[in-house]
Design a protein around this motif. Structure first.
Motif: not given
Length: 191
Positions: A7-36
């Motif tokens: 997750l940290n690596a994907w966040l660093r990628g998103a900070a560099q505006k890497d759309a692929f890293a952001f998509r991976e971050l979203y797919e991995a974390s969105s179910p849990r965050l949606y539940g919250l």
């Protein structure tokens, strides 16, 4: 279980505006965050809106994430929680506050009291009150409480990390929590 390093690596990628890293971050974390968001908002369409606003914020503020201050899911959960509460306020919906659960949400929302203006706007009023009360604690007590509650370390782990006796850590945490409670119930005045 989500891997904090990934997750940290994907966040660093998103900070560099890497759309692929952001998509991976979203797919991995969105179910849990949606539940919250759903637990806070109780309506699917509101939870989806809060999640969307949260990920826009995550995209824009990924460069602000500091791994030393919180785990990636803690940081993103804080954003989702605050966006959810902001949405409730916009809709003028009453939030039910039930003691222990509310305290856990406020503690989880805490971030650095010296946050930049964009971060400060994201903090809920409860989290700002807690941040103000936390800033009234001595720095070493603030650090012990932060490690125990925001990094989910045991008393012995905190003691080892800070090279302190376990008894000292337990005492500092107990006293700090009592001071925080007094500060919060006293309208933000430090005890």
């Amino acid at each position: 279980m989500l891997n904090p390093l990934q997750l940290n690596a994907w966040l660093r990628g998103a900070a560099q505006k890497d759309a692929f890293a952001f998509r991976e971050l979203y797919e991995a974390s969105s179910p849990r965050l949606y539940g919250l968001a759903l637990r806070i908002l109780h309506r699917r369409e509101l939870a989806e809106e809060a999640l969307q606003e949260s990920f826009v914020s995550i995209w824009h503020h990924a460069g602000d994430y500091q791994a030393g201050l919180s785990a990636p899911m803690t940081w993103m959960s804080t954003i989702v929680r605050n966006k959810s509460f902001d949405l409730l306020r916009r809709l003028q919906v009453e939030v039910e506050i039930d003691g222990e659960d509310f305290d856990e949400r406020v503690l989880a929302s805490l971030r650095d009291p010296a946050a930049n203006p964009a971060e400060a706007l994201e903090l809920s009023s409860e989290a700002r009150a807690l941040a103000a009360c936390m800033s009234a604690l001595e720095e070493r007590h603030r650090k012990v409480v932060g490690l125990a509650f925001f990094h989910d370390l045991s008393h012995s782990d905190v003691a080892q990390k800070l090279a302190l006796p376990v008894g000292t850590v337990k005492t500092w945490i107990r006293r700090s929590l009592a001071r925080l409670q007094a500060c919060l119930t006293g309208g933000g005045r430090a005890a």
